[in-house]
Structures are given as C-alpha cells and as structure tokens.
Design a protein around this motif. Structure first.
Motif, PDB file in Angstrom:
ATOM      1  N   CYS A 114       0.858  -1.182   0.000  1.00  0.00           N
ATOM      2  CA  CYS A 114       0.000   0.000   0.000  1.00  0.00           C
ATOM      3  C   CYS A 114       0.893   1.230   0.000  1.00  0.00           C
ATOM      4  O   CYS A 114       2.086   1.158   0.268  1.00  0.00           O
TER       5      CYS A 114
ATOM      6  N   TYR B 193       0.979   3.675   2.062  1.00  0.00           N
ATOM      7  CA  TYR B 193       1.475   4.017   3.398  1.00  0.00           C
ATOM      8  C   TYR B 193       2.732   3.205   3.717  1.00  0.00           C
ATOM      9  O   TYR B 193       3.730   3.724   4.204  1.00  0.00           O
TER      10      TYR B 193
ATOM     11  N   CYS C  14       1.473  -4.097   7.687  1.00  0.00           N
ATOM     12  CA  CYS C  14       0.943  -2.746   7.695  1.00  0.00           C
ATOM     13  C   CYS C  14      -0.437  -2.782   8.368  1.00  0.00           C
ATOM     14  O   CYS C  14      -1.260  -3.644   8.055  1.00  0.00           O
TER      15      CYS C  14
ATOM     16  N   CYS D  61      -2.478  -0.047   8.401  1.00  0.00           N
ATOM     17  CA  CYS D  61      -3.258   1.104   7.947  1.00  0.00           C
ATOM     18  C   CYS D  61      -4.695   0.642   7.681  1.00  0.00           C
ATOM     19  O   CYS D  61      -4.965  -0.555   7.663  1.00  0.00           O
TER      20      CYS D  61
ATOM     21  N   CYS E  13      -4.956  -1.898   4.780  1.00  0.00           N
ATOM     22  CA  CYS E  13      -4.400  -3.245   4.986  1.00  0.00           C
ATOM     23  C   CYS E  13      -5.048  -3.950   6.176  1.00  0.00           C
ATOM     24  O   CYS E  13      -5.093  -5.168   6.222  1.00  0.00           O
TER      25      CYS E  13
HETATM   26 ZN   LIG Z   1      -1.218  -0.371   4.528  1.00  0.00          ZN
END
Ligand SMILES: [Zn+2]
Length: 379
Positions: A141, A143, A168, A170, A173
């Motif tokens: 991703c 991020y 991740c 975020c 995810c």
């Molecule tokens: Zn992510």
C-alpha cells in the motif's frame, strides 16, 4: 478435526509459498483435493531444493550467526513443522503448529483474501494443474511504501530486519472490521493490541532465545516509544539498556528528563497509543522524496516480554492523557505502563513507524484520507 487439519495444512502450505517466495500458484479455496495435493507436493519439493541450495552456499560461510545460517534454521523448522502436520502423531506439536498457522492467517487475512482472489482469476486460465510461475504477487500500500522510505533513510544494517514479518496496519491493509485485540494462544494471558495506523517492520530475533523461552507462544507483546538512534542502539545491544549503562559507543545512558530520578527502569506499554506519546517517541520531521509532503514520524519498538517479569502500573507522565479520555478501550489507565529492570526479559521483534501528515498543507493523496481519521483507541 480431520477437516480442520486439512484446512490448516493447506493454509500452512500457502503461507510457506508466500514466505519463501516459491514459484507456485496457490489454489483457490474450492479447488479439488487432488489439486491441493499436487500443490503441496510441489511446495515441499521446492522447499527441499531451497534447503539444498542453502546448504551449498553455507559451505562458504563460517559465521554461525550470519543471516544465511538463521534463514537455514528457519527453513529447517518450517520443513519439520510441515512433516509433523503430515504425520499427525504428536498431538501437542500439531496443536502448537495449528495455533501458529491460525495466528499468522489472522494477521494476513486481508492479505490472503486479496491473494486468493487474484490467484483464482489466474487459475481459471489453468484449471487442473499447478503450474509453476515466475509471476509473484507483491502487495504494497502507499502508506507502507512511505514508511519504507523513512526506514531506508535511517540506513540501518539490512541484517537486522526480518521482512517476512512486516505488517501494515493502515486502514486499507487492516480495515476497521478486523479485531482491535486478540489473544495469541491459551498459554499467553496478555492480549495483543493491534497497532492501528502503524507499519510494523519485522526484526530478527535470536532463534535459540525464542526456542528456549517459547517466546512466540508465551511472551507478552508490548511497545516502547523511542528515538531512531536509541532504538538502533538497543537492537544492536540485543537487549534493553538501563540508565547508568555504558553503551557500545562508550557513552553513559542517563535518565531522561521528566522521569523519576534514580529509578533505573525500562518502560513499555501494552498499547502503542500510550507508548507513542511525545515524551517517549519524540516526533521527527520527515519529507518524502516520493510525494514531496512533510510528515511527522514516530518510532516505537515492538517488544516481547517474559510473563510476570514486569510491574504493571498506571501512567507516570503527568498531563499526558488525551482529551481526558482513557488511552485505550481495552487496558485500563491503571495498568497502562509496564516497568522492568531485568535485561534478559525483553526482546525487540518489530520496529513500528507512524507517519502523520503535517496539517498546514493541502493534501490530495490517499495517505491523508486513509490515516487522518483516527479513533481515540488502539493507535
Ligand atoms: Zn497499509
């Protein structure tokens, strides 16, 4: 049980395919038994070939702590675990493997779903056979990419990292529908609180230590906010450093302002939100070369702590509460801080990074949209 074992065996085979980047297509969930058996056989063949190749490379390697040796041990353990699942004789060992596979699957669920989808699309083109392929599925991703850029800038030795354990958290995810907390297994009384909105980079840990202490099964998960240099120093020391210690570079570690003087202790928290307060995780400014935006960066070490080796207490920083609310929905404020002075009881298995855009800019990128709306909890 038979059905469950079949499912776990398939999941484990898929996890190993991903972990060792094997050139294989993982069948989708409703594929026939024979397709799965073909897949598992080929997976096992490739693992053996990989092991043989590593053995040849190791003939030239004399350092028994080299990354290659560690990789070889890991591969050997995975092969042995798979054989245990195949034989189904040792019920206790099988149960431990089931728990590990399930734990990993839970963390990967989003990842797996996407994977299965893309693979099932591919499988429609090659229905009945498992065709080794050079196409690999790399998912990243934006991020994660940004956080990786920050880590690259630190320029730490790559040997410290275990990228197979990168995760991740975020919102893309690890969506809000996923649990905020989970129990790793019945032998572990401490909950694992998900570090929402953080990216965790896996760190290598000592296999011997992990095995003799059963770290993955029994040790608590906690977080320690710090600065990059201090984090690197502790990771290189392979243990926590306490005030008064003389470090590798010759300097003496002092008690940071704001802490009780003469108290030689190491502080962690079961929730990243508390550990990441400015006092511990000093904010850094980070300008991305990719999107040219400025971010506030924070670093938190993810720790594993020996059960019952630390004192559980309330927060010790004054005025640190966030808008007067509790830090966490799950852990009461009176238990938010863990304190220890026992060096061998804490190891670091992850470096967590959080990037927050600096707000006086106009943001149009997805990082801002995905990560700006935060709840008061678990992040
Ligand atoms: Zn992510």
């Amino acid at each position: 049980m038979e059905n469950k074992l079949t499912k776990i065996r398939r999941t484990f085979a898929a996890q190993l395919t991903e972990k060792y980047k094997l050139k294989l297509i993982i069948p989708n969930n409703d594929a026939s038994d024979s397709i799965f058996e073909g897949f598992i056989n080929e997976m096992f063949n490739q693992l053996h070939k990989k092991r043989t190749k590593q053995d040849v490379e190791l003939l030239k390697e004399s350092n028994r702590n080299s990354p290659l040796f560690i990789q070889r041990k890991q591969l050997q353990k995975d092969i042995e675990d798979f054989q245990i699942l195949n034989k189904r004789q040792d019920a206790h060992a099988v149960q431990q493997i089931i728990e590990r596979v399930e734990r990993r699957a839970m963390l990967n669920r989003k990842y797996d779903n996407r994977e299965v989808k893309s693979i099932s699309q591919l499988n429609t083109q090659c229905q009945s056979t498992i065709i080794p392929t050079v196409k690999m599925f790399t998912l990243s991703c934006s991020y994660r990419t940004l956080c990786s850029e920050l880590i690259e800038r630190f320029d730490w030795p790559s040997e410290l990292f275990a990228s197979e354990y990168d995760r991740c958290f975020c919102k893309t995810c690890y969506p809000l529908t996923m649990p905020n907390v989970y129990q790793s297994n019945i032998e572990n009384k401490y909950p694992i609180i998900i570090p929402r909105n953080w990216m965790k980079f896996g760190l290598k840990i000592d296999e011997v230590q992990a095995k003799i202490h059963q770290i993955w099964d029994k040790w608590a998960t906690s977080y320690h906010g710090t600065l990059p240099n201090a984090a690197l120093s502790m990771i290189k020391h392979r243990q926590i450093c306490l005030p008064g210690d003389k470090l590798l570079d010759g300097t003496h570690l002092t008690i940071r302002p704001g802490h009780i003087q003469d108290q030689k202790a190491f502080f962690t928290s079961p929730t990243v939100r508390y550990a990441a307060q400015n006092h511990y995780a000093t904010p850094l400014e980070f300008t991305s070369q990719r999107d040219k935006y400025v971010y506030t960066a924070k670093i938190v070490l993810r720790c594993r702590q020996m059960p019952d080796s630390f004192t559980i207490q309330g927060e010790t920083l004054n005025n640190s509460r966030i808008n007067g609310a509790d830090f966490c929905d799950i852990i009461p404020d009176e238990q938010i801080e863990w304190k220890t002075d026992k060096r061998g009881t804490v190891i670091f298995d992850g470096l967590c990074v959080r990037l927050t855009p600096v707000y006086n800019q106009t943001f149009h990128n997805t990082i801002y949209q995905s990560h700006a709306n935060q709840t008061n909890v678990h992040n």
